[in-house]
Design a protein around this motif. Sequence first.
Motif, PDB file in Angstrom:
ATOM      1  N   GLY A  37       0.916  -1.275   0.047  1.00 20.00           N
ATOM      2  CA  GLY A  37      -0.181  -0.045   0.062  1.00 20.00           C
ATOM      3  C   GLY A  37       0.846   1.253   0.157  1.00 20.00           C
ATOM      4  O   GLY A  37       1.961   1.381  -0.148  1.00 20.00           O
ATOM      5  N   ARG A  38       0.193   2.497  -0.163  1.00 22.10           N
ATOM      6  CA  ARG A  38       0.885   3.732   0.049  1.00 22.10           C
ATOM      7  C   ARG A  38       1.838   3.864   1.169  1.00 22.10           C
ATOM      8  O   ARG A  38       2.925   4.437   1.156  1.00 22.10           O
ATOM      9  N   THR A  39       1.406   3.410   2.252  1.00 22.95           N
ATOM     10  CA  THR A  39       2.110   3.640   3.565  1.00 22.95           C
ATOM     11  C   THR A  39       3.354   2.725   3.401  1.00 22.95           C
ATOM     12  O   THR A  39       4.431   3.212   3.828  1.00 22.95           O
ATOM     13  N   GLY A  40       3.107   1.361   2.971  1.00 23.89           N
ATOM     14  CA  GLY A  40       4.380   0.504   2.996  1.00 23.89           C
ATOM     15  C   GLY A  40       5.407   1.030   1.723  1.00 23.89           C
ATOM     16  O   GLY A  40       6.561   1.003   1.995  1.00 23.89           O
ATOM     17  N   ILE A  41       4.927   1.488   0.638  1.00 22.82           N
ATOM     18  CA  ILE A  41       5.726   1.887  -0.386  1.00 22.82           C
ATOM     19  C   ILE A  41       6.696   3.090  -0.051  1.00 22.82           C
ATOM     20  O   ILE A  41       7.597   3.118  -0.425  1.00 22.82           O
ATOM     21  N   ARG A  42       5.923   3.963   0.560  1.00 25.78           N
ATOM     22  CA  ARG A  42       6.517   5.012   1.182  1.00 25.78           C
ATOM     23  C   ARG A  42       7.610   4.779   2.144  1.00 25.78           C
ATOM     24  O   ARG A  42       8.707   5.552   2.376  1.00 25.78           O
ATOM     25  N   ARG A  43       7.164   3.746   2.999  1.00 30.38           N
ATOM     26  CA  ARG A  43       8.308   3.555   4.110  1.00 30.38           C
ATOM     27  C   ARG A  43       9.489   2.906   3.510  1.00 30.38           C
ATOM     28  O   ARG A  43      10.827   3.618   3.939  1.00 30.38           O
ATOM     29  N   LEU A  44       9.411   2.500   2.501  1.00 29.16           N
ATOM     30  CA  LEU A  44      10.593   1.802   1.793  1.00 29.16           C
ATOM     31  C   LEU A  44      11.290   2.954   0.905  1.00 29.16           C
ATOM     32  O   LEU A  44      12.398   3.160   1.197  1.00 29.16           O
ATOM     33  N   TYR A  45      10.587   3.749   0.170  1.00 29.96           N
ATOM     34  CA  TYR A  45      11.559   4.703  -0.663  1.00 29.96           C
ATOM     35  C   TYR A  45      11.744   6.160   0.051  1.00 29.96           C
ATOM     36  O   TYR A  45      12.756   6.579   0.030  1.00 29.96           O
ATOM     37  N   CYS A  46      10.654   6.447   0.851  1.00 33.89           N
ATOM     38  CA  CYS A  46      10.907   7.896   1.651  1.00 33.89           C
ATOM     39  C   CYS A  46      11.313   7.749   3.024  1.00 33.89           C
ATOM     40  O   CYS A  46      12.213   8.620   3.240  1.00 33.89           O
ATOM     41  N   ASP A  47      11.002   6.771   3.594  1.00 32.93           N
ATOM     42  CA  ASP A  47      11.657   6.593   5.010  1.00 32.93           C
ATOM     43  C   ASP A  47      13.072   5.887   4.934  1.00 32.93           C
ATOM     44  O   ASP A  47      14.247   6.386   5.255  1.00 32.93           O
TER      45      ASP A  47
END
Lengths: 232, 232, 232
Positions: free
Chosen positions: A68-78
Amino acid sequence: MTDPDALAALESRVAALTRQVARLEDAHAVKSLQYKYGYYIDKCLYDEAVTLFCDSGEVRFLNGIYRGRTGIRRLYCDWFRKYFTGGVNGPRRGLMLDHLMLQDIVDVAEDGLTAKGRFRCLLQGGCHESMRESIPNFPRQFWESGIYENIYVKEDGVWKVKRLDYNMLWQADYDQGWANSGVHLTPMTRTYPTDPNGPDELLPEAPKTWPEARVVPFHYPHPVTGKRWGEP
Amino acid sequence: MTDPDALAALESRVAALTRQVARLEDAHAVKSLQYKYGYYIDKCLYDEAVTLFCDSGEVRFLNGIYRGRTGIRRLYCDWFRKYFTGGVNGPRRGLMLDHLMLQDIVDVAEDGLTAKGRFRCLLQGGCHESMRESIPNFPRQFWESGIYENIYVKEDGVWKVKRLDYNMLWQADYDQGWANSGVHLTPMTRTYPTDPNGPDELLPEAPKTWPEARVVPFHYPHPVTGKRWGEP
Amino acid sequence: MTDPDALAALESRVAALTRQVARLEDAHAVKSLQYKYGYYIDKCLYDEAVTLFCDSGEVRFLNGIYRGRTGIRRLYCDWFRKYFTGGVNGPRRGLMLDHLMLQDIVDVAEDGLTAKGRFRCLLQGGCHESMRESIPNFPRQFWESGIYENIYVKEDGVWKVKRLDYNMLWQADYDQGWANSGVHLTPMTRTYPTDPNGPDELLPEAPKTWPEARVVPFHYPHPVTGKRWGEP
């Protein structure tokens, strides 16, 4: 054939052509989508990368699934963005992360709503000697190679990434080459939130990497025999 | 224009469009066929590779021509497979043979029954230091580059390889680079059955390889001037 | 719907399809044009390269703009050809200049008269140790990488290069790798005719190169958000 019949026959041919042309446009769009992903990732444009996904998208990276958007942002952005650029969305002086995308095989479903794509990625990574602060545990310079087997979805006429499945196959220290290197990325052992950068789920088994060798299953049947991969 | 005339005119436009769309689909299929070949060869999937050819297909490799299904199997299944994997159809631990396929130029004949394609191949080859048994005369790690100028044929609606013409242009030891390497593959001197892995025929002259340089003739005319390659 | 109305409706659908198919053919032609450029340049076929441009074409190379047929010939035929092959139009023994073209993003304008294309180029360059006469200031062996953001134009039905905009991003000595190399090509300081090989114009500022990092602006909007590059 009377005129009305001839007209009806022609209408049906035009309808078929319309579908074929739409599938060709779809294939072009899906290939471009993946290649654009490569150009964004080259330059640490993570905001641009994550918005290529649909809301229910996922990324498979190493042995983890980011959902999901949360998981994907965790990978790339966090994770990636903090790690590579200290949080800046964009390229960093002295950081090399070129993602060469090539060898596209795109197959669009008959209904034009989903597609599958296989791509090869060759990565040139590393840090220039002049960089003041090194990136911890990031090799000085290396090659990496992997195969994507991705799923795409069309929502409201716009193609998005539904599942980015990156199969990293090998990494090689530039100076040593692939004959003398193993991979520097190792499987993850914990999920989020135990690991704040961790995936939502771990695959039951970590995919094998160099010097182990494996076939990344093909989404398409053999183009001549029609046999699906893995079929006896 | 009366209705019947208008209808006939439209039918003829639809017929033209149908041909154009079929040629676009053909070009997509031919490119995919060649890229799939690359993915199979990466992983020593020789059974999958040989079934991409038509019965009367041929492979040009170095200075040899391997003809028909028998010749093609001799090259991939008798020679390469025994040599690289000891006869196993699939990848081998520690063996690197990545065939990166790129830069596709595909031209489909008007009738949609044959096509020509130019592709570049960049090969990353070698054996990992941890491999117990070395492959005789196979370099530790190397780059290879070549140009394909292939012919394809559509049989019963299915695109197949008619002639795979691989022009290996250079090989380079990874450690030494192309400035300090020649090719490790040398021309063949005997045909089958004198050489049990030999080709059916030898070219009159062995194609030149690095550090010699040559142009692999282009199957297409110059896209602006229309001049065919080799025309005065 | 009466027959005449139905026929008119169908005619309009066929007209739309005709435009769509033409755009797909255009995209194929533009990609092929750029890939053919790469194959010509590999082998110092500069006459073949310069005739890919329209009369009012231009090349952006390093920080220079070469304008029109005269400017373009100055770059390829006066400068490069004399420098690399001593004036011969074709490959030179021991000279490596492979231009790998990949990762095509082609967008054709609605009217089918212009197109934009982004491509990646990976270059393998150098001279074989056996070359008798070295090329002054040309590195022994190196990698180079760049991004094209080009404009194409269709004249009398033939696609030509209108602006070749090559953004060289990094060069790396083969032995040292990108971690330990800067670029060997430096910005130009003088225009033609002060510099007989010089450009017609210098860009106000020389584009940054490795170890500096920069984003080559994308000609396309983000494929999902629709945001144009550089838009706030």
